[in-house]
Each structure stands twice: as structure tokens, then as C-alpha cells.
Design an enzyme around this catalytic site. Structure first.
Site, PDB file in Angstrom:
ATOM      1  N   SER A 195      -1.394   5.450  -8.797  1.00  0.00           N
ATOM      2  CA  SER A 195      -2.440   4.279  -8.259  1.00  0.00           C
ATOM      3  C   SER A 195      -0.877   3.683  -7.377  1.00  0.00           C
ATOM      4  CB  SER A 195      -2.509   3.493  -9.041  1.00  0.00           C
ATOM      5  OG  SER A 195      -2.601   2.426  -9.089  1.00  0.00           O
ATOM      6  N   TYR A 208      -0.437  -0.111 -17.476  1.00  0.00           N
ATOM      7  CA  TYR A 208      -1.298   0.358 -16.851  1.00  0.00           C
ATOM      8  C   TYR A 208       0.271   0.924 -15.073  1.00  0.00           C
ATOM      9  CZ  TYR A 208      -3.819   1.933 -12.650  1.00  0.00           C
ATOM     10  OH  TYR A 208      -4.611   1.848 -11.330  1.00  0.00           O
TER      11      TYR A 208
END
EC number: 1.1.1.330
Length: 319
Positions: A195, A208
Site C-alpha cells: 500500500s 496497518y
């Protein structure tokens, strides 16, 4: 009439500065030309027919029933791969498998597992036995329900374990299962979906963001180890894509549909070891990691996520 030479009129120190400036200007010009040519090759020409069943009959996609994972499954099936779909819900897996078989006339197999559990890999290994796997897409992942300060995350201990199992352990274990046969055949592609949050710390999404940084480093390290053996391992770092996870309903130029994103990303395979996958995202990646100071990026991230957190808690009257 004698010609006038500007350089000869300069003092030695000025002459040295002149040549340094000329060298820097020429270097920058060459760099711009190089990046323009490279960018044209990546974003316009692409990689041709690199991704075909010649790599191996089967493609494996984790998290294959929604969003980006489902779009990878559809695009790879369109290119002729038989599909092994791995996700949690057998019902959703069956729906996607039937759709792929009907639309693209390919063979499919499914494995239903919960990647938050660490005892699922013997079942996956058994399901993959005997398959000639050309592509593995490590896509499965989870994020926060809403941005939150570390110590305020509900059920923090379990949240940490689950996030690591799904976002990190799955990538390592799936690679362990698939890579040996790719190495034996001296060909294969592994796409690890990280990501853009792994390119820099993201406050209030810290766990995350950290797991996605791991995926990026893991991918780049393995690519260096196995590139000489004919294997491509690519780190994929998308910014926002209009999926259920991001809660973005209306796609825009910088927030594409998963179908549009995946079609663009697959064209970068073999051309970039680390990619944002989609040209507008590549521009955003350059701005956030090269142009903008990291402190500015961190502070903007903090402000944006605090605002999202406040809105979420107000809607649920939890603040």
C-alpha cells in the site's frame, strides 16, 4: 574577425564553476530524458505478453472475492490462466469461480480459509499440490475500521495478532509454498500487494502502515535474491482505489475502479520492482516521498485521520 569565447574570459575559479554548472545541467537533462523514455515504456508501451500461461498454467490469488483481488482474478482469467481462488467465504468463492468459468472459459479451484488463523497453511499446501503455478498474487489484507490512536484501538491485543497474521504472515507463508516450484522451473511472478501507506508512516493507521512497509521491504529483498533465477517479485503500492475496504463509492481519476487499477498495474510487471501501479498514483508517490518533506506528510496524515476519526465517532456517538 576573431570569435568571442565566453569561457576564456572567465577567471580560473569562475571557469571551474561554469563547467560544474554545465555538467549539472547536462546531467539533469539526461536524467529527464531517461525518466521520460522509461515512463513512456512503463505507462504507454507496457510489458507486452509477459503475463501469459507460458509462465505456468495456474494463477493463485488470495483475497479473491472482493475489490482488487477479484479484479486480479478476472484480469488473469481473461489472459487465459486457470484460477486458484483463496478467501474466507466459500459462498463468495463459488460465485466468483462460476463467473470466471462462464465469462472466460477457464478452469477454477477454490480454498476457503481464514488468514487470521495461522493453522490454515497445511490445507492450502494440500490444495496447491501438483499445480503448475505461474503467478501468485498476495492480495489478502485488512485495515482499521476507522483511524484510531494506538492505545485506543478496541481489543488491541487481538487486533495486533490478526493484523500481523493477515497482512504479514500470509505473504511469507504463501511465498514459502509457491516459490520453490517457481525456482525449479526458473520462471514465475509473485505480486505482493502492499500500500502507499507503506511508503511512509501513517499516524492513526500505524499498525496497518507498518505491516505494509514490511510487505514492501520483503518483496524488494526477495526480488534481489531471486531475480537472477528468472523470477519476478514485485511490490505493489496503490494509493486509494474505489473498493469496499477504502469505503470509496465513486471512482475518480486518482481513485480508480479496481478493474482500471489492476489493468494498469499488470502492465508494469517486469518493468518496475516497486510500483504504484497506476500513473496518477505514481505522481502522488513522487510528491509524497521525493518532493514533500516527511514531516509535512506525517502532519497532514495526522490531521486528515484525526478528522476522519472524529467524524466516525460522532456518527456513532462514541466520542
Amino acid at each position: 574577425m576573431e570569435s568571442f569565447n565566453v569561457v576564456e574570459t572567465l577567471q580560473p575559479a569562475e571557469r571551474a564553476l561554469f563547467w560544474v554548472g554545465a555538467l549539472i545541467t547536462a546531467s539533469l537533462a539526461l536524467y529527464v530524458v531517461y525518466k521520460t523514455i522509461t515512463g513512456f515504456r512503463i505507462w504507454v508501451l507496457g510489458n507486452g505478453d509477459l503475463l501469459s500461461p507460458k509462465l505456468g498454467k495456474w494463477a493463485v490469488v488470495t483475497g479473491a472475492t472482493d475489490g482488487i483481488g477479484k479484479s486480479y482474478a478476472e484480469e488473469l482469467a481473461r489472459r487465459g490462466f486457470s484460477m486458484m481462488l483463496i478467501s474466507r467465504s466459500q459462498e463468495k468463492l463459488d460465485d466468483v469461480a462460476k463467473s470466471l468459468e462462464s465469462t472466460y472459459k477457464v478452469e477454477t479451484k477454490t480454498i476457503a480459509v481464514d488468514f487470521s488463523q495461522i493453522d490454515v497453511y497445511p490445507k492450502i499446501e494440500k490444495g496447491l499440490a501438483g499445480l503448475e503455478i505461474g503467478i501468485l498474487v498476495n492480495n489478502v489484507g485488512i485495515s482499521y475500521s476507522y483511524p484510531e490512536f494506538f492505545l485506543h484501538i478496541p481489543d488491541l491485543e487481538n487486533f495486533i495478532t490478526t493484523m500481523i497474521n493477515v497482512n504479514i504472515t500470509s505473504v511469507c507463508q504463501m511465498t514459502r509454498l509457491v516459490l520453490p516450484r517457481m525456482e525449479a522451473r526458473a520462471k514465475g511472478v509473485i505480486l505482493n500487494i502492499s500500500s502507499a501507506s507503506g511508503m511512509f508512516p501513517v499516524p492513526l493507521l500505524t499498525i496497518y502502515s507498518s505491516t505494509k512497509a514490511f510487505v514492501d521491504f520483503f518483496s524488494r529483498g526477495l526480488q534481489t535474491e531471486y531475480k537472477c533465477k528468472g523470477i519476478i517479485i514485485q511490490s505493489v503500492l496503490p494509493f486509494f482505489v474505489a473498493t469496499k475496504m477504502t469505503k470509496i463509492r465513486k471512482p475518480t481519476l486518482d481513485k480508480p475502479t479496481p478493474e482500471r487499477y489492476v489493468a494498469a498495474e499488470l502492465n508494469t510487471v517486469g518493468l518496475q520492482d516497486q510500483t504504484n501501479g497506476y500513473f496518477p498514483h505514481a505522481v502522488m508517490g513522487w510528491v509524497t516521498t521525493i518532493l514533500a518533506p516527511i514531516d509535512l506528510v506525517l502532519n497532514l496524515g495526522l490531521r486528515m485521520n484525526k478528522a476522519q476519526r472524529g467524524g466516525y465517532l460522532r456518527r456513532r456517538k462514541l466520542r
